[in-house]
Design a protein around this motif. Structure first.
Motif, PDB file in Angstrom:
ATOM      1  N   ASP A 219       0.841  -1.193   0.000  1.00 15.43           N
ATOM      2  CA  ASP A 219       0.000   0.000   0.000  1.00 15.43           C
ATOM      3  C   ASP A 219       0.879   1.247   0.000  1.00 15.43           C
ATOM      4  N   MET A 220       0.285   2.396   0.277  1.00 11.51           N
ATOM      5  CA  MET A 220       1.018   3.659   0.220  1.00 11.51           C
ATOM      6  C   MET A 220       2.009   3.840   1.363  1.00 11.51           C
ATOM      7  N   PHE A 221       1.917   2.991   2.383  1.00 11.36           N
ATOM      8  CA  PHE A 221       2.867   3.055   3.497  1.00 11.36           C
ATOM      9  C   PHE A 221       4.006   2.056   3.308  1.00 11.36           C
ATOM     10  N   THR A 222       4.079   1.498   2.094  1.00 14.25           N
ATOM     11  CA  THR A 222       5.030   0.426   1.798  1.00 14.25           C
ATOM     12  C   THR A 222       6.126   0.903   0.859  1.00 14.25           C
ATOM     13  N   VAL A 223       7.341   0.436   1.097  1.00 12.62           N
ATOM     14  CA  VAL A 223       8.439   0.577   0.143  1.00 12.62           C
ATOM     15  C   VAL A 223       8.788  -0.824  -0.353  1.00 12.62           C
ATOM     16  N   VAL A 224       8.909  -0.952  -1.666  1.00 16.41           N
ATOM     17  CA  VAL A 224       9.267  -2.230  -2.282  1.00 16.41           C
ATOM     18  C   VAL A 224      10.679  -2.098  -2.854  1.00 16.41           C
ATOM     19  N   ILE A 225      11.579  -2.973  -2.427  1.00 20.10           N
ATOM     20  CA  ILE A 225      12.960  -2.939  -2.927  1.00 20.10           C
ATOM     21  C   ILE A 225      13.226  -4.224  -3.713  1.00 20.10           C
ATOM     22  N   ILE A 226      13.545  -4.054  -4.986  1.00 21.49           N
ATOM     23  CA  ILE A 226      13.776  -5.168  -5.898  1.00 21.49           C
ATOM     24  C   ILE A 226      15.272  -5.283  -6.162  1.00 21.49           C
ATOM     25  N   GLY A 227      15.819  -6.438  -5.870  1.00 21.83           N
ATOM     26  CA  GLY A 227      17.254  -6.631  -6.003  1.00 21.83           C
ATOM     27  C   GLY A 227      17.738  -6.628  -7.442  1.00 21.83           C
ATOM     28  N   ASN A 228      19.059  -6.580  -7.612  1.00 17.41           N
ATOM     29  CA  ASN A 228      19.633  -6.698  -8.952  1.00 17.41           C
ATOM     30  C   ASN A 228      20.082  -8.137  -9.193  1.00 17.41           C
ATOM     31  N   SER A 229      20.862  -8.354 -10.233  1.00 18.16           N
ATOM     32  CA  SER A 229      21.230  -9.723 -10.607  1.00 18.16           C
ATOM     33  C   SER A 229      22.140 -10.390  -9.579  1.00 18.16           C
ATOM     34  N   ASN A 230      22.734  -9.616  -8.675  1.00 18.51           N
ATOM     35  CA  ASN A 230      23.649 -10.180  -7.668  1.00 18.51           C
ATOM     36  C   ASN A 230      23.032 -10.291  -6.275  1.00 18.51           C
ATOM     37  N   THR A 231      21.855  -9.755  -6.089  1.00 21.02           N
ATOM     38  CA  THR A 231      21.232  -9.763  -4.771  1.00 21.02           C
ATOM     39  C   THR A 231      20.811 -11.184  -4.387  1.00 21.02           C
ATOM     40  N   TYR A 232      21.018 -11.526  -3.117  1.00 19.36           N
ATOM     41  CA  TYR A 232      20.616 -12.849  -2.646  1.00 19.36           C
ATOM     42  C   TYR A 232      20.060 -12.745  -1.230  1.00 19.36           C
ATOM     43  N   ILE A 233      19.492 -13.838  -0.753  1.00 16.29           N
ATOM     44  CA  ILE A 233      18.930 -13.904   0.590  1.00 16.29           C
ATOM     45  C   ILE A 233      19.731 -14.900   1.408  1.00 16.29           C
ATOM     46  N   ASP A 234      20.120 -14.497   2.615  1.00 12.78           N
ATOM     47  CA  ASP A 234      20.869 -15.389   3.493  1.00 12.78           C
ATOM     48  C   ASP A 234      20.460 -15.109   4.934  1.00 12.78           C
ATOM     49  N   LYS A 235      20.043 -16.155   5.627  1.00 12.74           N
ATOM     50  CA  LYS A 235      19.643 -16.054   7.040  1.00 12.74           C
ATOM     51  C   LYS A 235      18.596 -14.958   7.252  1.00 12.74           C
ATOM     52  N   GLY A 236      17.659 -14.892   6.329  1.00 13.31           N
ATOM     53  CA  GLY A 236      16.555 -13.951   6.461  1.00 13.31           C
ATOM     54  C   GLY A 236      16.915 -12.506   6.152  1.00 13.31           C
ATOM     55  N   LYS A 237      18.070 -12.292   5.553  1.00 11.58           N
ATOM     56  CA  LYS A 237      18.487 -10.945   5.186  1.00 11.58           C
ATOM     57  C   LYS A 237      18.675 -10.847   3.671  1.00 11.58           C
ATOM     58  N   MET A 238      18.319  -9.691   3.142  1.00  7.52           N
ATOM     59  CA  MET A 238      18.473  -9.408   1.715  1.00  7.52           C
ATOM     60  C   MET A 238      19.816  -8.693   1.522  1.00  7.52           C
ATOM     61  N   ILE A 239      20.692  -9.293   0.731  1.00  8.31           N
ATOM     62  CA  ILE A 239      22.081  -8.808   0.618  1.00  8.31           C
ATOM     63  C   ILE A 239      22.427  -8.553  -0.844  1.00  8.31           C
ATOM     64  N   THR A 240      22.954  -7.366  -1.118  1.00 10.04           N
ATOM     65  CA  THR A 240      23.534  -7.086  -2.431  1.00 10.04           C
ATOM     66  C   THR A 240      25.034  -6.873  -2.209  1.00 10.04           C
ATOM     67  N   PRO A 241      25.889  -7.710  -2.750  1.00  9.95           N
ATOM     68  CA  PRO A 241      27.334  -7.554  -2.545  1.00  9.95           C
ATOM     69  C   PRO A 241      27.850  -6.255  -3.163  1.00  9.95           C
ATOM     70  N   ARG A 242      28.745  -5.612  -2.453  1.00  8.47           N
ATOM     71  CA  ARG A 242      29.369  -4.386  -2.986  1.00  8.47           C
ATOM     72  C   ARG A 242      30.436  -4.737  -4.025  1.00  8.47           C
ATOM     73  N   GLY A 243      31.040  -5.907  -3.889  1.00 10.35           N
ATOM     74  CA  GLY A 243      32.059  -6.335  -4.859  1.00 10.35           C
ATOM     75  C   GLY A 243      33.397  -6.619  -4.245  1.00 10.35           C
ATOM     76  N   TYR A 244      33.518  -6.457  -2.917  1.00 12.95           N
ATOM     77  CA  TYR A 244      34.777  -6.766  -2.247  1.00 12.95           C
ATOM     78  C   TYR A 244      35.050  -8.281  -2.320  1.00 12.95           C
ATOM     79  N   LYS A 245      36.313  -8.629  -2.367  1.00 15.25           N
ATOM     80  CA  LYS A 245      36.690 -10.043  -2.339  1.00 15.25           C
ATOM     81  C   LYS A 245      36.759 -10.507  -0.893  1.00 15.25           C
ATOM     82  N   ILE A 246      35.747 -11.257  -0.490  1.00 13.04           N
ATOM     83  CA  ILE A 246      35.606 -11.660   0.917  1.00 13.04           C
ATOM     84  C   ILE A 246      35.841 -13.176   1.026  1.00 13.04           C
TER      85      ILE A 246
END
Length: 246
Positions: A219-246
């Motif tokens: 609804d109007m009180f909602t923000v929807v965030i759509i990931g890019n091709s690198n975004t993934y989900i891990d342990k209930g968190k939405m993560i987009t890697p910055r690109g660091y070699k970890i």
């Protein structure tokens, strides 16, 4: 008193003191008059004791801004409040345009705040760690064909996409069209975060995917965030890697 008057355009963030900057709190404290949309005034009512408070309803933005300038031109210090950040779909632009149009001599200071996208992202994890686009689906002030073009370009460019004003009672199909456009450039399994009332009472957080996002409350009180091709989900968190070699 400053004879020219002073306007603070204050971003109150989600609306509680814990998420407001010290400068925002100071600006409101130093103001004799506080003006804003009724809902936002209600969020900060504990800060307004002893002040002249002027509130109004939806679609009264220009009226509120003209009134703010009127009060400042009397030599008063005035805060006009916006939820989130006043420079992101907020009151900063209207105030500056009207001050220029009226050739007013009042001082204007913009006080930044936590935007809805920032607030929602923090509740989801870290989905905005790479380039992202913020797009409002409201066609009240922007032609829908222009909005669709922006969605297409953002999707084609692999930007993370934060959608503001995604759906209202009288505007239910835009979010469907937006999803359909993005599906042309993203996998149906692309992570999607849906946050209602970000960092407010009764916050609701859902992490789903592009295929199933419309099955959840938006609804109007909602923000929807759509990931890019690198975004993934891990342990209930939405993560987009910055690109660091970890």
């Amino acid at each position: 008193m400053n004879n020219r008057g002073k306007i603070y355009v204050v971003g109150i963030g989600p609306g509680n003191m814990e998420h407001m900057s010290l400068m925002a709190l100071k600006a409101i404290e130093n103001s004799q008059v506080v003006i804003g949309y009724k809902t936002y005034i209600e969020l900060i009512k504990d800060l307004l004791h002893g002040k002249e408070v002027i509130d109004s309803g939806m679609k009264k933005e220009i009226e509120r801004c003209n009134l703010t300038i009127d009060e400042a031109e009397k030599g008063k210090t005035v805060s006009i409040v916006s939820s989130g950040d006043p420079g992101i779909y907020g009151m900063a632009g209207v105030i500056l345009e009207l001050v220029n149009k009226r050739k007013s001599k009042v001082d204007v200071e913009i006080i930044p705040g936590i935007s809805a996208a920032n607030a929602a992202a923090s509740s989801l994890g870290c989905p905005l760690m790479h380039d992202f686009a913020v797009i409002s689906l409201s066609d009240l002030l922007t032609d829908w064909e222009v909005i669709k073009k922006r969605i297409k370009c953002a999707a084609e460019g692999d930007f993370i996409i934060a959608l503001y004003n995604p759906k209202s009672k009288g505007r239910e199909n835009q979010i469907v069209q937006a999803r359909d456009i993005i599906l042309k450039y993203r996998k149906s399994s692309t992570p999607v975060g849906i946050v209602k009332n970000a960092k407010r009472a009764k916050e609701k957080v859902v992490i789903t995917d592009l295929e199933n996002m419309l099955n959840h409350e938006i609804d109007m009180f909602t923000v929807v965030i759509i990931g890019n091709s690198n975004t993934y989900i891990d342990k209930g968190k939405m993560i987009t890697p910055r690109g660091y070699k970890i």
